[in-house]
Design an enzyme around this catalytic site. Structure first.
Site, mmCIF file in Angstrom:
data_model
loop_
_atom_site.group_PDB
_atom_site.id
_atom_site.type_symbol
_atom_site.label_atom_id
_atom_site.label_comp_id
_atom_site.label_asym_id
_atom_site.label_seq_id
_atom_site.Cartn_x
_atom_site.Cartn_y
_atom_site.Cartn_z
ATOM 1 N N ARG A 183 -11.744 6.391 10.137
ATOM 2 C CA ARG A 183 -10.990 5.039 9.939
ATOM 3 C C ARG A 183 -12.028 3.950 9.571
ATOM 4 N NH1 ARG A 183 -6.756 1.688 9.686
ATOM 5 N NH2 ARG A 183 -6.959 -0.110 10.988
ATOM 6 N N ASP A 238 -8.548 -7.234 -4.152
ATOM 7 C CA ASP A 238 -8.158 -5.945 -3.834
ATOM 8 C C ASP A 238 -8.670 -4.959 -4.706
ATOM 9 O OD1 ASP A 238 -6.857 -3.504 -3.086
ATOM 10 O OD2 ASP A 238 -4.796 -4.364 -3.178
ATOM 11 N N HIS A 283 -7.610 -5.812 0.306
ATOM 12 C CA HIS A 283 -6.452 -5.202 0.246
ATOM 13 C C HIS A 283 -5.561 -5.555 0.997
ATOM 14 C CE1 HIS A 283 -3.559 -1.908 -0.673
ATOM 15 N NE2 HIS A 283 -4.030 -1.514 0.837
ATOM 16 N N ASP A 284 -6.220 -5.747 2.412
ATOM 17 C CA ASP A 284 -5.259 -6.153 3.465
ATOM 18 C C ASP A 284 -4.637 -7.534 3.538
ATOM 19 O OD1 ASP A 284 -5.487 -3.801 5.126
ATOM 20 O OD2 ASP A 284 -7.100 -4.501 6.724
ATOM 21 N N SER A 294 0.828 -1.312 -0.144
ATOM 22 C CA SER A 294 -0.036 0.005 0.082
ATOM 23 C C SER A 294 0.855 1.264 -0.078
ATOM 24 C CB SER A 294 -0.917 -0.012 1.104
ATOM 25 O OG SER A 294 -1.864 0.904 1.217
#
Length: 396
Positions: free
Chosen positions: A236, A332, A365-366, A166
């Site tokens: 967040r 992602d 994505h994580d 990222s």
């Protein structure tokens, strides 16, 4: 001269931004300014970092790890604020793909962050108060320049590898472009050579959530003893959704109610996914600074590697000897595989040596942060091959 040493233990009242616990700190005095893309010189400033393993005799086994937006230097050790494990303990440590018994691993907190490297929460030496919005706007390239100064202080001329996902992947690409002679191999994971309009839009929503909180106080909340925790928590929550995939959310939560069988017909957290997001938001504000969130998201938004090379990404890497391993994940949607393929095409056009892998996963994505066996195998294999080519056998 810069002073490189171990940061003193913080008291209960000391702010992590100035006196980071369980970290080393490199301090650069006024005669060693950092020239920023914004056209100003930052001095004095400091960089907080962690190291794992030992530097070998010829100083050739250093691996620089670049953290993502909300990460920090505590990559493979307990976080001093939250008490949680390091953010990449699946990847980094003895016997792991980034093997701290073989490599000397360095992970700095980025410029503009809030865990000991100079940023908006740090004390402005001219006023004795937190910088707040007086801190200059920074870029990914500024972060990398600061890291290069850290390596100079550590007397490390050449990195065996630089890796990150990222925003960390953006830094890895910038390292290879800005300092090609200092990087043997690079692993940019789940990233792109520029931030998309959609990603900029997501970041702007998060920034507006922070700035709309009345406790933000025009960025002066630390001086005025306030805390925009609600706004930062909402930012967040919104961002965290982008780090996951629909399949991952469905698998974990579905439409299950939280501790009940029926809806409450209210705006409480009826669903488990709502409770999860609220927890993510509330826990985040305990360890992160709201202004740092503004600065780091803006740095990602400004990132556009081609813009510095006549609009052609390939020009950034032309003539580089760096080996690259680019990795993407099928689920992602924040940095889709098309972004990684664009990196690969640019590297091919520049004549660079590059390998590419798209990992099939529904973790979103994580996935680069999680226990993804294929990723662990790819990183181990790539580094083993590069180490053999470099003649790097041991950290001893």
């Amino acid at each position: 001269m810069a002073d490189v040493g171990t940061a003193p233990d913080s008291s209960a009242r000391a702010r992590e931004a100035d006196e980071p616990r369980n970290s080393q700190v490199a301090r650069f005095s006024s005669n060693r300014p950092l020239r920023l893309d914004a056209g100003v010189e930052l001095s004095p400033f400091q960089i907080a970092y962690k190291t794992y393993g030992a530097l070998n005799a010829d100083r050739s086994n250093a691996v620089l790890l670049c953290h993502a937006l909300t990460g920090d230097q505590h990559v493979a050790s307990q976080h001093p604020v939250t008490g949680k494990p390091g953010w990449w303990e699946t990847m980094v440590g003895p016997g792991k793909p980034i093997d701290s018994e073989r490599y000397f691993v360095i992970c700095p907190n980025v410029l503009g962050a809030c865990m000991g490297t100079t940023g908006p929460a740090s004390t402005n030496p001219d006023t004795g108060k937190p910088w707040g919005l007086d801190f200059p706007v920074i870029t990914i390239r500024d972060m990398v320049r600061a890291q290069a100064m850290l390596l100079d202080e550590l007397k490390i001329d050449s990195l065996f590898a630089v890796a990150g996902g990222s925003m960390g992947g953006m830094q890895a690409l910038q390292w290879a472009a800005s300092f090609p002679k200092r990087v043997c191999c690079a692993l940019p994971l789940a990233c792109a050579t520029r931030h998309s309009a959609q990603n900029i839009a997501f970041h702007e929503v998060g920034r507006q959530a922070v700035m709309a909180d009345p406790e933000w106080r025009s960025g002066r909340y630390l001086i005025e003893n306030a805390n925009p925790r609600r706004g930062l928590a909402v930012a967040r929550m919104g961002a965290h959704i982008t780090y996951l995939s629909d399949a991952a959310l469905h698998r974990k939560f579905g439409r299950k109610f939280q501790d009940r069988d029926n809806p409450t017909f209210s705006f409480d957290a009826d669903f488990e996914v709502e409770s999860y997001l609220r927890h993510q938001g509330s826990s985040f504000v305990e360890r992160f600074d709201a202004n740092s969130y503004l600065y780091l998201t803006r740095a990602m938004d400004y990132f556009d590697l081609a813009a510095d090379y006549d609009g052609v990404v390939a020009n950034a890497f032309r003539g580089a000897d760096t080996r690259f391993c680019v990795v993407s994940f099928t689920s992602d949607w924040l940095f889709p595989t098309s972004d990684s393929r664009a990196i690969v095409h640019a590297l091919n056009a520049s004549g660079a040596r590059v390998s590419f892998a798209e990992i099939v996963t529904d973790k979103g994505h994580d996935a680069f942060l999680l226990d993804e066996p294929e990723l662990l195998a790819i990183v181990r294999g790539f580094l083993d091959g590069a180490a053999k080519a470099r003649g790097l056998n041991s950290a001893k």
